[in-house]
Design a protein around this motif. Structure first.
Motif, mmCIF file in Angstrom:
data_model
loop_
_atom_site.group_PDB
_atom_site.id
_atom_site.type_symbol
_atom_site.label_atom_id
_atom_site.label_comp_id
_atom_site.label_asym_id
_atom_site.label_seq_id
_atom_site.Cartn_x
_atom_site.Cartn_y
_atom_site.Cartn_z
ATOM 1 N N MET A 191 -44.084 -32.056 46.165
ATOM 2 C CA MET A 191 -44.954 -31.103 45.458
ATOM 3 C C MET A 191 -45.996 -30.473 46.384
ATOM 4 S SD MET A 191 -47.522 -33.481 43.198
ATOM 5 C CE MET A 191 -48.557 -34.756 43.951
ATOM 6 N N ARG A 192 -46.382 -31.151 47.462
ATOM 7 C CA ARG A 192 -47.346 -30.569 48.387
ATOM 8 C C ARG A 192 -46.710 -29.536 49.301
ATOM 9 N NH1 ARG A 192 -52.314 -30.028 48.075
ATOM 10 N NH2 ARG A 192 -53.130 -30.998 49.948
ATOM 11 N N VAL A 193 -45.352 -29.599 49.427
ATOM 12 C CA VAL A 193 -44.672 -28.661 50.324
ATOM 13 C C VAL A 193 -44.458 -27.318 49.635
ATOM 14 C CG1 VAL A 193 -42.618 -28.266 51.723
ATOM 15 C CG2 VAL A 193 -43.514 -30.578 51.470
ATOM 16 N N VAL A 194 -43.827 -27.334 48.465
ATOM 17 C CA VAL A 194 -43.504 -26.067 47.786
ATOM 18 C C VAL A 194 -44.171 -25.937 46.424
ATOM 19 C CG1 VAL A 194 -41.291 -25.748 48.939
ATOM 20 C CG2 VAL A 194 -41.385 -27.086 46.849
ATOM 21 N N ILE A 196 -45.246 -27.864 42.455
ATOM 22 C CA ILE A 196 -44.519 -28.458 41.331
ATOM 23 C C ILE A 196 -43.495 -27.477 40.747
ATOM 24 C CG2 ILE A 196 -44.823 -29.290 38.967
ATOM 25 C CD1 ILE A 196 -47.605 -30.342 39.905
ATOM 26 N N MET A 197 -43.863 -26.190 40.665
ATOM 27 C CA MET A 197 -42.996 -25.208 40.022
ATOM 28 C C MET A 197 -41.728 -24.923 40.831
ATOM 29 S SD MET A 197 -44.547 -24.596 37.247
ATOM 30 C CE MET A 197 -43.644 -23.193 36.632
ATOM 31 N N LEU A 198 -41.762 -25.184 42.137
ATOM 32 C CA LEU A 198 -40.626 -24.819 42.984
ATOM 33 C C LEU A 198 -39.950 -26.030 43.619
ATOM 34 C CD1 LEU A 198 -42.282 -21.776 44.810
ATOM 35 C CD2 LEU A 198 -40.617 -21.689 42.968
ATOM 36 N N VAL A 199 -40.336 -27.228 43.162
ATOM 37 C CA VAL A 199 -39.868 -28.430 43.843
ATOM 38 C C VAL A 199 -38.351 -28.598 43.739
ATOM 39 C CG1 VAL A 199 -40.208 -29.973 41.864
ATOM 40 C CG2 VAL A 199 -40.417 -30.871 44.185
ATOM 41 N N SER A 200 -37.759 -28.166 42.626
ATOM 42 C CA SER A 200 -36.312 -28.343 42.474
ATOM 43 C C SER A 200 -35.547 -27.500 43.494
ATOM 44 C CB SER A 200 -35.881 -27.980 41.052
ATOM 45 O OG SER A 200 -36.156 -26.629 40.782
#
Length: 273
Positions: A191-194, A196-200
């Motif tokens: 979640m810190r990389v992309v 929560i909305m784009l984690v998938s």
């Protein structure tokens, strides 16, 4: 700004280090999830992470310490709903993810003062990752990768044919539980990389890209790792150079690699005709 000047900054070194470990982790697990048709579980657990982060900010606790146990428990809840309540997997993911995001919205609307921080977790900002988060990400990433390596053949078996794996003595329930717990942990770390909305996207896109050009399971995993690393490292450099949101840039990089892989597969097919 020159590349060496960028690399001299501490925040850039932390972002590249943590991003690389998480990129490898997401791509390895993503291959299992995509082949097992569990791609959307990352999206569902991401919604649960939203609620967990909102709760942690309300409690003034570090988001990782609250999110990791809550999201792992939620992943077990999805498994339990699937088995005990006889709900299909996609519906179980929908139930748990809806509850997670609803709790997050309620907490965000009733408590004031942390919505700006919550926004940062929603869309990610790896350039602001702390040294403590880097260490946690590295340690947990290595632990997850060693677990995957230890259970590699069992995970491989249930990915392609769960019934045959069960008949051959593989404890499929235990392996499925391990896979979903590892996925929950990976979603929280990513979640810190992309965000929560784009984690998938970090779980799905590298795996799908590699499946267009690689032959064989291990080759697919290797290409997915390379694709994920290229997108994360390239995304960090591009976002900093052009002042773009890092998470979104990483996802766009992943998408461009997927388009390139599709074009390569099409060209290879025409040459072989």
């Amino acid at each position: 700004m020159e590349i060496f000047e960028f690399l001299s900054y501490g925040f850039a070194q932390r972002a590249l280090l943590a991003g690389s470990f998480i990129a490898v982790l997401c791509s390895v697990l993503g291959v299992f999830l995509v082949l097992k048709r569990l791609s959307l579980i990352g999206d569902g657990l991401g919604h649960v992470t939203f609620g967990a982060v909102a709760l942690s900010l309300l409690l003034k606790a570090h988001p990782l310490y609250v999110s990791i146990p809550l999201v792992m428990l939620s992943s077990l809840g999805i498994l339990r709903l699937t088995k005990r309540a006889r709900i299909h997997g996609d519906a179980a993911v929908g139930v748990v993810s809806s509850l997670g995001i609803a709790i997050g919205i309620l907490l965000a609307s009733t408590a004031e003062g942390f919505n700006i921080d919550l926004f940062g977790y929603l869309f990610g900002n790896i350039l602001s990752i702390s040294r403590q988060e880097v260490i946690i990400s590295m340690v947990l990433s290595v632990a997850v990768l060693f677990t995957v390596l230890f259970f590699y053949y069992d995970l491989f078996s249930i990915t392609f044919d769960e019934d045959s794996a069960k008949a051959s003595g593989v404890k499929t329930d235990r392996i499925n539980t391990i896979l979903i717990l590892l996925t929950a942990l990976t979603v929280v770390l990513a979640m810190r990389v992309v965000g929560i909305m784009l984690v998938s996207a970090l779980l799905i896109l590298p795996a799908v890209t590699s499946m267009q050009i690689a032959r064989g399971f291990k080759a697919t995993m290797a290409v997915a790792v390379v694709s994920s690393l290229l997108s994360v490292i390239g995304g960090i450099f591009i976002s900093f150079e052009f002042d773009l949101p890092t998470g979104a840039t990483i996802v766009i990089m992943n998408f461009l690699l997927l388009i390139s892989a599709l074009a390569y597969r099409r060209l290879r097919g025409k040459l072989q005709e």
